[in-house]
Design a protein around this motif. Structure first.
Motif, mmCIF file in Angstrom:
data_model
loop_
_atom_site.group_PDB
_atom_site.id
_atom_site.type_symbol
_atom_site.label_atom_id
_atom_site.label_comp_id
_atom_site.label_asym_id
_atom_site.label_seq_id
_atom_site.Cartn_x
_atom_site.Cartn_y
_atom_site.Cartn_z
ATOM 1 N N SER A 192 102.784 33.238 28.803
ATOM 2 C CA SER A 192 103.314 34.556 28.700
ATOM 3 C C SER A 192 104.156 34.691 29.866
ATOM 4 N N GLY A 193 104.770 35.993 29.865
ATOM 5 C CA GLY A 193 105.712 36.370 30.823
ATOM 6 C C GLY A 193 107.179 36.259 30.680
ATOM 7 N N SER A 224 114.470 37.263 38.707
ATOM 8 C CA SER A 224 113.175 36.470 38.849
ATOM 9 C C SER A 224 112.399 36.743 37.721
ATOM 10 N N VAL A 225 111.508 35.650 36.984
ATOM 11 C CA VAL A 225 110.372 35.565 36.375
ATOM 12 C C VAL A 225 109.211 34.848 36.834
ATOM 13 N N THR A 226 108.133 35.136 36.429
ATOM 14 C CA THR A 226 107.055 34.348 36.451
ATOM 15 C C THR A 226 106.426 34.060 35.269
ATOM 16 N N LEU A 227 106.358 32.837 34.774
ATOM 17 C CA LEU A 227 105.622 32.299 33.572
ATOM 18 C C LEU A 227 104.196 32.085 33.722
ATOM 19 N N SER A 228 103.365 32.331 32.928
ATOM 20 C CA SER A 228 101.741 31.889 33.111
ATOM 21 C C SER A 228 101.469 31.150 31.817
ATOM 22 N N CYS A 229 100.443 30.183 32.110
ATOM 23 C CA CYS A 229 99.932 29.467 30.847
ATOM 24 C C CYS A 229 98.486 29.300 31.106
ATOM 25 N N GLN A 250 107.215 29.834 38.632
ATOM 26 C CA GLN A 250 107.911 30.739 39.156
ATOM 27 C C GLN A 250 109.435 30.363 39.193
ATOM 28 N N MET A 251 110.199 31.473 38.510
ATOM 29 C CA MET A 251 111.625 31.086 38.343
ATOM 30 C C MET A 251 112.539 32.177 39.160
ATOM 31 N N ASN A 252 113.493 31.519 39.926
ATOM 32 C CA ASN A 252 114.125 32.628 40.824
ATOM 33 C C ASN A 252 115.514 32.112 40.612
ATOM 34 N N TYR A 267 110.419 28.701 26.597
ATOM 35 C CA TYR A 267 109.895 27.953 27.723
ATOM 36 C C TYR A 267 108.284 27.607 27.145
ATOM 37 N N TYR A 268 107.693 26.340 27.144
ATOM 38 C CA TYR A 268 106.585 25.851 26.642
ATOM 39 C C TYR A 268 105.808 25.246 27.695
#
Length: 126
Positions: free
Chosen positions: A7-8, A17-22, A82-84, A94-95
């Motif tokens: 998610s995210g 920036s984006v933060t993805l969660s798994c 965390q993607m900056n 993104y997996y």
């Protein structure tokens, strides 16, 4: 049945920036190595980073070094990416992927991960 859920994802402007969660509902991730991979449009899927149960990290590509960070919060049963300083070339699906608990370390080849999520799309506009 084990299911990894990312998610995210979403749309963001370059430099953002984006933060993805798994996470894995009903399954505890704390003994497993978890990796993030992405597939850009028209490209092969590539591994980005992986974190093992001890917190040791493997970086698979140079293109995200210094911009992306992988971490895990076992209390929340979640692994983050965390993607900056995002760039348009970071656009893709993104997996997250998990290695079986019989392995302590992250794999040298992330394509051998045992379980995969369905992915979340990140779109970076210029």
């Amino acid at each position: 049945q084990l299911q990894l859920v990312e998610s995210g994802g979403g749309s963001v402007q370059a430099g953002g920036s984006v933060t993805l969660s798994c996470t894995a509902p009903g399954f505890t991730l704390d003994r497993n190595a978890i990796g993030w991979l992405r597939q850009a449009p028209g490209e092969e899927r590539e591994g980005l980073m992986c974190i093992d149960r001890r917190g040791d990290i493997i970086n698979y590509v140079d293109s995200v070094k210094g911009r992306f960070t992988i971490s895990r919060d076992n209390a929340k049963n979640t692994v983050y990416l965390q993607m900056n300083k995002l760039k348009p070339e970071d656009t893709g699906v993104y997996y997250c992927a998990m290695r079986g608990a019989q392995y302590i370390n992250c794999p040298r080849d992330p394509s051998v991960m045992d379980f995969w999520g369905k992915g979340t799309l990140v779109t970076v506009s210029s």
